[in-house]
Design a protein around this motif. Sequence first.
Motif, short mmCIF file in Angstrom:
data_model
loop_
_atom_site.label_atom_id
_atom_site.label_comp_id
_atom_site.label_asym_id
_atom_site.label_seq_id
_atom_site.Cartn_x
_atom_site.Cartn_y
_atom_site.Cartn_z
N ARG A 139 -7.49 -23.07 -27.52
CA ARG A 139 -6.79 -24.27 -27.03
C ARG A 139 -7.78 -25.21 -26.33
O ARG A 139 -7.72 -26.44 -26.48
N SER A 140 -8.72 -24.64 -25.59
CA SER A 140 -9.66 -25.46 -24.83
C SER A 140 -10.60 -26.25 -25.73
O SER A 140 -10.95 -27.39 -25.42
N VAL A 141 -11.02 -25.68 -26.86
CA VAL A 141 -11.93 -26.43 -27.74
C VAL A 141 -11.18 -27.53 -28.50
O VAL A 141 -11.74 -28.59 -28.79
N LEU A 142 -9.92 -27.30 -28.79
CA LEU A 142 -9.13 -28.39 -29.39
C LEU A 142 -9.00 -29.55 -28.41
O LEU A 142 -8.99 -30.72 -28.81
N ASP A 143 -8.92 -29.24 -27.11
CA ASP A 143 -8.86 -30.29 -26.09
C ASP A 143 -10.15 -31.11 -26.04
O ASP A 143 -10.15 -32.23 -25.53
N GLU A 172 -0.22 -20.32 -34.00
CA GLU A 172 0.85 -21.08 -33.36
C GLU A 172 0.27 -22.28 -32.60
O GLU A 172 0.83 -23.37 -32.60
N VAL A 173 -0.89 -22.07 -31.97
CA VAL A 173 -1.55 -23.14 -31.22
C VAL A 173 -2.10 -24.19 -32.17
O VAL A 173 -1.89 -25.40 -31.99
N THR A 174 -2.83 -23.75 -33.20
CA THR A 174 -3.46 -24.72 -34.10
C THR A 174 -2.41 -25.48 -34.91
O THR A 174 -2.54 -26.69 -35.11
N SER A 175 -1.39 -24.80 -35.35
CA SER A 175 -0.34 -25.47 -36.13
C SER A 175 0.36 -26.54 -35.31
O SER A 175 0.68 -27.62 -35.81
#
Length: 325
Positions: A139-143, A172-175
Motif C-alpha cells: 500500500r505504501s509504494v502505491l502511495d 484486494e489492495v491493488t484491485s
Amino acid sequence: MAAVLSAVLVVPPGTAALALRLQYVGEPSPEARTRGRDAVWLGHAWVDGRKGDADITALAARLAGTGIHDLYVHTGPLEHDGSLPETVHPRARWFTDAVHRALPGIRVQSWLGDEVKPEKDALDLEDAATRDRVTASARSVLDLGFDGVHFDMEPIRPGSAGWLALLDQVREVTSARGAPLSVAAPQIDPLPGLHSAGILLTDHGKWWDQAYFAETARRVDQIAVMTYDSSMPTASLYGGYNALQTELALEATPKNVDLLMGLPFYWEDKWGHWGAAETVDAAIRGIRLGLGRQDLQRRNFGVGLYVDFAATEENWADYRSGWVR
C-alpha cells in the motif's frame, strides 16, 4: 516420495537431453514476436539517489521502439518482518514522477522482495502478522506513485499456503487502486515430481509443479517466469528448455493474466548458469518456438529482461533483433 524419486532418476540423461534438443528443432513463426507487453527489471540505483534526470533521458532512449510496457524497479528489500522502511527508497517519488513524464504509457511497478522461510532465516509468509506488514508495504509504494506491485520472494516452496494467502490479501489492495499485482515465479517442473525430488535431495525448492504455478497465476494480474539459472550446458539445450517452459507456463496461466518469460540480461559462468549456453538469442528462439506451438494468438504474452545494471549492448541487440523486429 520414493516412487517419485525413482520416476525422476530412471530417466536417462541422454534421453532427457535429446527431448530438450528436439524442443529446439524447427523454425519459429514470424508471428511469434513482441506484443508490446514486455518488462525489464531495474536495480535499486533508480530510487536511492544514484540516478538523475540524465539517466531517465537515457532510459527513454534505450526503450524507444521496443516492446517494453512495464518497469520493475527494486524498491525494497523488505525487512524480514515484512515492513519497508522509507529510508531504503528516498527517491522513489522522484522516479515515478520522472518516468510518467518521460515515458507516458509505461507502467512503473515497485519490485519488493526478500528471502523466505523455511530455507532462509528471513520472511515467514505462513505468519499472518508478517503478511499484514507486507500488505501495508504494498500500500505504501502505491502511495508513492507506483502503478503496480511486483513481488520477487525466493525460494517459495510449492504448497505454501501463506504465499497464496498473501496474494489474495494484497490483490484486494491493488484491485481497489486499479493497479496490477505481478510476481516473479520459479521455473515449472520439466519432469513431474522433480520439485519434490529436488527438495528431498538438496533441501532447495528450485521448481514449482504446474498446479501450484496455476494457483499463483490465478491470483495475480501478471506472472514472470525466471527462466535463467537453468543448469543447461549448451545453447541448444537451454533454448529447448525455454521452449518447454513456455509451453508449460502457457498451459497453466489463465488467458486474462499477462505471462512473461525471463531473459538472462547478465553474464555468469558457473555451475547452474553456463554463460555460453544461457544466451538471450537461445532463450528468445526457444520462447518463440514454444509460443508458436502452444498459443500463437495469445496477446498478453511477453518477455522480461533481467536485469538492467548487468545488461550488455549485445543483450539489448539480441532482444531487438530476435523478439522486437
